[in-house]
Design an enzyme around this catalytic site. Structure first.
Site: not given
Length: 264
Positions: A154, A158
């Protein structure tokens, strides 16, 4: 001054718009006067959200190759324009150590969190923004600035989205402004496993002494979408309750010493 935050006469697309941050963003933009086109996976939730906001919606996965174009076309055919694009839809899988990460889930993280936002920007650019201008806001994360257990995929994806934001800001100006908002820990279903077990302890360690609410993030998105932020592009706005400065609250006291300047 207040009028500079209005979005009357503009149309916005918000992905992942039926829950949490995405829902708060869509509602806030609608309350500011924008016509809103929403997208999410659950058809019933999409229909309900669109109806409540007086807008339109398209159910489906943002990772579907045809979804970005279909979503853009829906907004343009319904409202005749697309002024604001908020890339909020995301996945936090695979969760866990990267050495155990499933390659398919790793690729999905980048498809959803990086590739899909780019494809949506491309569709918005070619469909409207290249000729008429607009603004793009990507929802990143405060965690992109550091590492943490279990969130390697993640955070890495990002961080890539954060760089993509800056790259697009450089390429698409002056017609289109591209910025990002990076939330800290927010009270959403997606982050429940983080905040629910120790909310009081987490909040006590933050300068503002609470975890975030989806509306906190939505306010920052509205500002970036509005004319109040007309000279801002390539920026990342932290909405984290002071997460990055929390160490100052727990730092041990130091003994004050007197320093004498030369000649004093």
């Amino acid at each position: 001054m207040t009028s500079s935050y209005g979005l009357h006469g503009r149309a916005a697309v918000v992905t992942g718009a039926t829950r949490g941050i995405g829902r708060a963003v869509a509602r806030t933009l609608a309350e500011a006067g924008a016509q809103v086109c929403v997208s999410a996976r659950n058809p019933d939730e999409v229909r309900r959200t669109a109806r409540e906001l007086g807008g339109v919606g398209l159910p489906g996965s943002i990772a579907d190759p045809g979804h970005p174009e279909a979503l853009t076309d829906l907004c343009l055919s319904t409202f005749g324009r697309l002024d604001v694009l908020v890339n909020n839809a995301a996945t936090n899988q695979p969760y866990g150590p990267l050495m155990d990460a499933d390659p398919a889930l790793w690729r999905e993280a980048f498809t959803v969190n990086v590739e899909a936002p780019l494809r949506l920007v491309q569709c918005a650019w070619h469909g409207w923004m290249r000729e008429h201008g607009g603004t793009v806001i990507n929802i990143c994360t405060e965690g992109a600035g550091h590492v943490g257990p279990g969130v390697g995929a993640y955070g890495t994806s990002k961080a890539a989205l954060l760089h993509l934001t800056q790259q697009l800001a450089g390429e698409l100006g002056p017609a289109v402004r591209v910025n990002s908002v990076s939330p800290g820990l927010v009270r959403t279903e997606m982050a429940r496993f983080v905040w629910e077990p120790g909310e009081d302890e987490i909040a006590a360690g933050l300068p503002l002494e609470r975890i975030g609410e989806p509306e906190d993030v939505a306010g920052a998105v509205l500002w970036l979408a509005s004319d109040a932020a007309a000279w801002i592009t390539g920026a990342d706005v932290l909405v984290d309750g002071g997460t990055r400065v929390r160490r100052a609250r727990t730092a041990p006291p130091t003994t004050r010493t007197t320093h004498h300047l030369p000649g004093a």
